[in-house]
Design a protein around this motif. Structure first.
Motif, PDB file in Angstrom:
ATOM      1  N   MET A 102     -27.832 -33.510  -2.306  1.00 34.66           N
ATOM      2  CA  MET A 102     -28.838 -34.516  -1.958  1.00 34.66           C
ATOM      3  C   MET A 102     -28.146 -35.838  -1.629  1.00 34.66           C
ATOM      4  N   HIS A 103     -27.133 -36.200  -2.399  1.00 34.11           N
ATOM      5  CA  HIS A 103     -26.361 -37.415  -2.124  1.00 34.11           C
ATOM      6  C   HIS A 103     -25.629 -37.296  -0.786  1.00 34.11           C
ATOM      7  N   VAL A 104     -25.088 -36.123  -0.519  1.00 39.70           N
ATOM      8  CA  VAL A 104     -24.406 -35.898   0.762  1.00 39.70           C
ATOM      9  C   VAL A 104     -25.377 -36.138   1.912  1.00 39.70           C
ATOM     10  N   ALA A 105     -26.619 -35.668   1.762  1.00 38.44           N
ATOM     11  CA  ALA A 105     -27.615 -35.846   2.828  1.00 38.44           C
ATOM     12  C   ALA A 105     -27.819 -37.324   3.148  1.00 38.44           C
ATOM     13  N   ILE A 106     -27.893 -38.137   2.115  1.00 42.99           N
ATOM     14  CA  ILE A 106     -28.140 -39.563   2.318  1.00 42.99           C
ATOM     15  C   ILE A 106     -26.903 -40.299   2.816  1.00 42.99           C
ATOM     16  N   TYR A 107     -25.758 -40.016   2.218  1.00 40.66           N
ATOM     17  CA  TYR A 107     -24.560 -40.810   2.503  1.00 40.66           C
ATOM     18  C   TYR A 107     -23.645 -40.226   3.576  1.00 40.66           C
ATOM     19  N   ALA A 108     -23.784 -38.928   3.863  1.00 43.03           N
ATOM     20  CA  ALA A 108     -22.910 -38.322   4.882  1.00 43.03           C
ATOM     21  C   ALA A 108     -23.697 -37.673   6.012  1.00 43.03           C
ATOM     22  N   GLY A 109     -25.003 -37.519   5.833  1.00 47.03           N
ATOM     23  CA  GLY A 109     -25.835 -36.989   6.900  1.00 47.03           C
ATOM     24  C   GLY A 109     -26.502 -35.662   6.566  1.00 47.03           C
ATOM     25  N   VAL A 110     -27.695 -35.511   7.075  1.00 43.24           N
ATOM     26  CA  VAL A 110     -28.490 -34.308   6.850  1.00 43.24           C
ATOM     27  C   VAL A 110     -27.803 -33.058   7.404  1.00 43.24           C
ATOM     28  N   PRO A 111     -27.193 -33.083   8.600  1.00 40.23           N
ATOM     29  CA  PRO A 111     -26.538 -31.859   9.072  1.00 40.23           C
ATOM     30  C   PRO A 111     -25.436 -31.364   8.134  1.00 40.23           C
ATOM     31  N   ALA A 112     -24.651 -32.271   7.583  1.00 37.85           N
ATOM     32  CA  ALA A 112     -23.601 -31.866   6.633  1.00 37.85           C
ATOM     33  C   ALA A 112     -24.218 -31.242   5.389  1.00 37.85           C
ATOM     34  N   ALA A 113     -25.275 -31.855   4.880  1.00 38.68           N
ATOM     35  CA  ALA A 113     -25.942 -31.329   3.694  1.00 38.68           C
ATOM     36  C   ALA A 113     -26.648 -30.018   3.984  1.00 38.68           C
ATOM     37  N   ASN A 114     -27.245 -29.896   5.152  1.00 40.04           N
ATOM     38  CA  ASN A 114     -27.942 -28.668   5.527  1.00 40.04           C
ATOM     39  C   ASN A 114     -26.980 -27.481   5.494  1.00 40.04           C
ATOM     40  N   THR A 115     -25.827 -27.644   6.098  1.00 36.83           N
ATOM     41  CA  THR A 115     -24.818 -26.586   6.091  1.00 36.83           C
ATOM     42  C   THR A 115     -24.321 -26.327   4.676  1.00 36.83           C
ATOM     43  N   ALA A 116     -24.095 -27.378   3.917  1.00 41.67           N
ATOM     44  CA  ALA A 116     -23.615 -27.226   2.548  1.00 41.67           C
ATOM     45  C   ALA A 116     -24.638 -26.525   1.664  1.00 41.67           C
ATOM     46  N   PHE A 117     -25.929 -26.835   1.839  1.00 43.47           N
ATOM     47  CA  PHE A 117     -26.970 -26.132   1.075  1.00 43.47           C
ATOM     48  C   PHE A 117     -26.954 -24.638   1.403  1.00 43.47           C
ATOM     49  N   LYS A 118     -26.779 -24.307   2.672  1.00 46.88           N
ATOM     50  CA  LYS A 118     -26.719 -22.897   3.073  1.00 46.88           C
ATOM     51  C   LYS A 118     -25.542 -22.202   2.388  1.00 46.88           C
ATOM     52  N   ILE A 119     -24.390 -22.830   2.421  1.00 48.46           N
ATOM     53  CA  ILE A 119     -23.191 -22.263   1.786  1.00 48.46           C
ATOM     54  C   ILE A 119     -23.400 -22.149   0.276  1.00 48.46           C
ATOM     55  N   ALA A 120     -23.975 -23.175  -0.328  1.00 49.25           N
ATOM     56  CA  ALA A 120     -24.200 -23.162  -1.776  1.00 49.25           C
ATOM     57  C   ALA A 120     -25.163 -22.046  -2.165  1.00 49.25           C
ATOM     58  N   LYS A 121     -26.251 -21.887  -1.414  1.00 49.73           N
ATOM     59  CA  LYS A 121     -27.208 -20.828  -1.725  1.00 49.73           C
ATOM     60  C   LYS A 121     -26.552 -19.455  -1.655  1.00 49.73           C
ATOM     61  N   GLU A 122     -25.784 -19.212  -0.609  1.00 51.86           N
ATOM     62  CA  GLU A 122     -25.106 -17.921  -0.444  1.00 51.86           C
ATOM     63  C   GLU A 122     -24.077 -17.703  -1.552  1.00 51.86           C
ATOM     64  N   THR A 123     -23.318 -18.736  -1.853  1.00 55.18           N
ATOM     65  CA  THR A 123     -22.267 -18.627  -2.870  1.00 55.18           C
ATOM     66  C   THR A 123     -22.849 -18.415  -4.241  1.00 55.18           C
TER      67      THR A 123
END
Length: 130
Positions: A102-123
């Protein structure tokens, strides 16, 4: 370079690396090391694991959280998945991972967080499946 005294930064790094990433991961990395990347493996073992991760200013959980945020923000996806798996050893929870992203979404951008959420869910699903 290969003659290291017990208690050296390299030995400290290997101990720390194993405690965070697990023996299987470290053993695989060692087995895949060649003359080409041996110096690089030594560098990361001594600097990342023997210096930064071995310092007791942050707990392993706190280091894990910071590392996840940086990897997600910078788009280092393979390393992100590896460090999500490492949370089993560092004590960072699934709730911590969500908050980091959630912090990544705000401070680094939604696209970065979107991809990271996908990776986190799979992992995380893979970790639960065993």
């Amino acid at each position: 370079m290969s003659n290291r005294a017990p208690g050296s930064r390299f030995e400290t790094g290997m101990t720390t690396r194993r405690s965070v990433l697990g023996d299987a991961h470290v053993d695989r990395a060692g087995a895949n090391t060649t003359d080409f990347d041996r110096d690089f493996q030594t560098l990361i073992t001594e600097s990342a694991w023997g210096t930064v991760w071995a310092d007791d200013t942050f707990t392993k959980r706190e280091r894990s959280i910071v590392t996840l945020a940086l990897l997600a923000a910078l788009g280092h996806h393979e390393e992100l998945a590896m460090h999500i798996r490492a949370t089993a050893q560092t004590g960072a929870s699934e709730a911590d991972i969500k908050e980091v992203l959630m912090h990544v979404a705000i401070y680094a951008g939604v696209p970065a967080a979107n991809t990271a959420f996908k990776i986190a869910k799979e992992t995380l699903a893979g970790m639960k499946a065993g």
